[in-house]
Design a protein around this motif. Structure first.
Motif, short mmCIF file in Angstrom:
data_model
loop_
_atom_site.label_atom_id
_atom_site.label_comp_id
_atom_site.label_asym_id
_atom_site.label_seq_id
_atom_site.Cartn_x
_atom_site.Cartn_y
_atom_site.Cartn_z
N GLU A 1 0.83 -1.21 0.00
CA GLU A 1 0.00 0.00 0.00
C GLU A 1 0.86 1.25 0.00
OE1 GLU A 1 -2.48 -0.39 3.38
OE2 GLU A 1 -3.76 -1.94 2.51
N SER A 2 1.96 1.21 0.77
CA SER A 2 2.86 2.36 0.80
C SER A 2 3.49 2.60 -0.56
CB SER A 2 3.94 2.13 1.85
OG SER A 2 4.88 3.17 1.84
N HIS A 3 3.89 1.52 -1.22
CA HIS A 3 4.49 1.65 -2.55
C HIS A 3 3.48 2.18 -3.56
CE1 HIS A 3 7.33 0.72 -5.79
NE2 HIS A 3 6.28 0.27 -6.46
N LEU A 4 2.27 1.66 -3.52
CA LEU A 4 1.23 2.11 -4.45
C LEU A 4 0.90 3.58 -4.23
CD1 LEU A 4 -1.20 -0.96 -4.41
CD2 LEU A 4 0.37 -0.28 -6.24
N LYS A 5 0.86 3.98 -2.96
CA LYS A 5 0.58 5.38 -2.66
C LYS A 5 1.68 6.29 -3.20
CE LYS A 5 -0.32 8.56 1.16
NZ LYS A 5 -0.42 8.70 2.63
N ARG A 6 2.94 5.83 -2.97
CA ARG A 6 4.08 6.63 -3.46
C ARG A 6 4.10 6.70 -4.98
NH1 ARG A 6 8.93 5.33 -5.26
NH2 ARG A 6 8.63 3.14 -4.74
N ALA A 7 3.80 5.57 -5.64
CA ALA A 7 3.77 5.55 -7.10
C ALA A 7 2.65 6.45 -7.64
CB ALA A 7 3.58 4.12 -7.60
N LYS A 8 1.50 6.42 -6.96
CA LYS A 8 0.39 7.27 -7.40
C LYS A 8 0.74 8.74 -7.26
CE LYS A 8 -4.48 8.24 -6.47
NZ LYS A 8 -5.65 7.91 -5.61
N GLU A 9 1.35 9.10 -6.12
CA GLU A 9 1.76 10.50 -5.91
C GLU A 9 2.83 10.91 -6.91
OE1 GLU A 9 3.04 10.65 -1.90
OE2 GLU A 9 1.01 10.66 -1.05
N LYS A 10 3.70 9.96 -7.26
CA LYS A 10 4.81 10.26 -8.17
C LYS A 10 4.30 10.67 -9.55
CE LYS A 10 9.06 8.22 -10.02
NZ LYS A 10 9.93 7.02 -10.00
N PHE A 11 3.25 10.00 -10.02
CA PHE A 11 2.77 10.26 -11.38
C PHE A 11 1.47 11.05 -11.43
CE2 PHE A 11 5.45 6.48 -11.76
CZ PHE A 11 6.30 6.89 -12.77
N THR A 12 1.10 11.63 -10.28
CA THR A 12 -0.05 12.54 -10.27
C THR A 12 0.38 13.90 -10.83
OG1 THR A 12 -0.97 11.44 -8.33
CG2 THR A 12 -1.78 13.66 -8.82
N ALA A 13 -0.49 14.48 -11.65
CA ALA A 13 -0.17 15.79 -12.24
C ALA A 13 0.04 16.82 -11.12
CB ALA A 13 -1.30 16.23 -13.16
N LYS A 14 1.14 17.56 -11.23
CA LYS A 14 1.49 18.53 -10.20
C LYS A 14 1.68 19.91 -10.83
CE LYS A 14 3.95 15.12 -7.34
NZ LYS A 14 3.74 13.97 -8.25
N THR A 15 1.47 20.92 -10.01
CA THR A 15 1.74 22.28 -10.45
C THR A 15 3.25 22.53 -10.39
OG1 THR A 15 1.53 23.19 -8.23
CG2 THR A 15 -0.48 23.04 -9.56
N PHE A 16 3.68 23.64 -10.96
CA PHE A 16 5.10 24.00 -10.92
C PHE A 16 5.56 24.17 -9.47
CE2 PHE A 16 8.78 26.76 -11.20
CZ PHE A 16 9.43 26.27 -12.31
N TYR A 17 4.68 24.73 -8.65
CA TYR A 17 5.01 24.91 -7.23
C TYR A 17 5.25 23.57 -6.56
CZ TYR A 17 4.46 26.08 -2.31
OH TYR A 17 4.65 26.21 -0.96
N GLN A 18 4.34 22.62 -6.78
CA GLN A 18 4.48 21.31 -6.15
C GLN A 18 5.71 20.56 -6.64
OE1 GLN A 18 0.59 19.90 -7.33
NE2 GLN A 18 -0.22 20.11 -5.25
N LYS A 19 6.06 20.75 -7.90
CA LYS A 19 7.21 20.05 -8.46
C LYS A 19 8.53 20.56 -7.90
CE LYS A 19 5.30 18.93 -13.03
NZ LYS A 19 5.40 19.21 -14.49
N TYR A 20 8.64 21.87 -7.77
CA TYR A 20 9.95 22.46 -7.52
C TYR A 20 10.09 23.22 -6.21
CZ TYR A 20 10.51 21.41 -12.45
OH TYR A 20 10.59 20.78 -13.67
#
Length: 380
Positions: free
Chosen positions: A14-33
């Motif tokens: 579950e932890s891995h799936l959550k991390r993978a989901k967060e990793k490939f969720t669309a993010k704003t420039f603020y969230q990315k950097y």
């Protein structure tokens, strides 16, 4: 034991799936950097400290006609001020570039930047020369070795020449006597051999030390070039950090402006109980008084415009449903600014942001965040 392993395995999954989901969720420039922004915000001061150190050393070297302590104090004041001016002018230059293009500020910025690079390069060379004394040490040792060889053989040669004095009579040596002739020839042969040994020893010392000194000079030059390279990288690093910090603010502002023009909203829900508790928490703090429309709804639907920097913070609060006997009327509620902030914090919690990101973005203390989380836990 197997059940415990299965539980751990499921938790890891579950932890891995959550991390993978967060990793490939669309993010704003603020969230990315934002993490990179925070790192570079601190890192630029470390680079500036290196630049100031080399610059101060260079100016201290130039001011060698005054006492060392006075030279250091003057150098720190001058170069510290220069670094502040360089920082402000560079920020202004990038701000002008992103708003209306380069203007006259670019010229003094370049002049100061070039002087800063020159001072840093000169300073790092002087620092390296001050600490790397191997070449001068070997040259001194070579000179001592030559003096020692010359002294040794000059003493031996002088002693042999003194032996010939006993064969001198009236300023001349009688070479016709067999014993005298053999002795003089022996002494001359020894003198010749000593002279040859002296030249051989001097030659060996020269070859040995010239090779060692050559290698030492090569190493010194390599290290000096390395530190010059590091100094150039540091100056370019300072420039790059200042550029990214300004670029980050510009992109975040641009995204917020586009979102505001497009009417982009993020919708999330807070039930009446949670809303009441957040409102009571907000009343604990001082804030501005604003008017909220409170129609009767069973669930609080909060439409929060995406806000990523201060330029979008002037968006007016949205209408919020609130089930109470005083519904369908305008109600004056104090501290609505804090209430809006807490609703945004709830959204950040639901999105899975870390505590550090939430506190930094919403500008709240961890104790306040813990209170909001406790309210959400009680809700569930």
């Amino acid at each position: 034991m197997s059940k415990l392993k299965k539980i751990f395995k499921q938790q890891n999954k579950e932890s891995h799936l959550k991390r993978a989901k967060e990793k490939f969720t669309a993010k704003t420039f603020y969230q990315k950097y934002i993490s990179l922004f925070n790192i570079l915000f601190v890192f630029r001061y470390l680079l500036a400290a290196f630049s100031v150190t080399t610059g101060v050393y260079f100016l201290s070297y130039v001011l060698d006609f005054v006492p060392f302590a006075v030279a250091v104090a003057i150098s720190i004041a001058l170069y510290g001020g220069l670094e502040l001016i360089k920082n402000n002018l560079t920020n202004n230059t990038f701000e002008e570039y992103y708003t209306k293009g380069f203007d006259w500020v670019l010229i003094p910025t370049l002049i100061i930047f070039v002087f800063s690079v020159y001072s840093s390069l000169s300073g790092v060379k002087e620092i390296h020369s001050s600490f790397d004394k191997r070449v001068s040490f070997l040259e001194d040792e070579y000179k001592i070795t030559l003096d020692s060889i010359n002294a040794k053989y000059d003493t031996l040669i002088a002693a042999k020449k003194e032996e010939t004095e006993k064969f001198v009579w009236k300023g001349r040596i009688n070479m016709y006597e067999e014993g005298t002739s053999q002795s003089v020839q022996r002494i001359n042969t020894e003198l010749s051999n000593l002279s040859l040994e002296k030249n051989n020893s001097l030659g060996e010392a020269k070859v040995k030390f010239e090779e060692i000194i050559f290698i030492a000079k090569q190493n010194h030059r390599f290290k000096s070039d390395f530190w010059i390279f590091v100094s150039i990288v540091v100056e370019l690093g300072i420039l790059s950090c200042l550029w990214f910090l300004n670029h980050f603010d510009y992109k975040v502002s641009e995204e917020a402006e586009k979102a505001s023009k497009a009417g982009e909203v993020e919708t999330y829900e807070i039930d009446n109980s949670t809303f009441n508790k957040l409102f009571q928490l907000a009343r604990f703090y001082d804030g501005k008084t604003q008017t909220f429309m409170l129609p009767s709804n069973q669930v609080q639907t909060v439409q929060q415009p995406v806000q990523t920097n201060k330029q979008s913070s002037n968006v007016q609060p949205q209408k919020i449903g609130f089930s109470t006997d005083k519904q369908r009327s305008n109600v004056q509620k104090t501290d609505s600014g804090y209430l809006e902030k807490y609703k945004t914090v709830v959204h950040f919690i639901q999105e899975g942001l870390t505590e550090k990101e939430i506190c930094s973005t919403a500008n709240i203390k961890r104790s306040t965040l813990y209170k909001i989380k406790a309210i959400l836990r009680n809700q569930s």
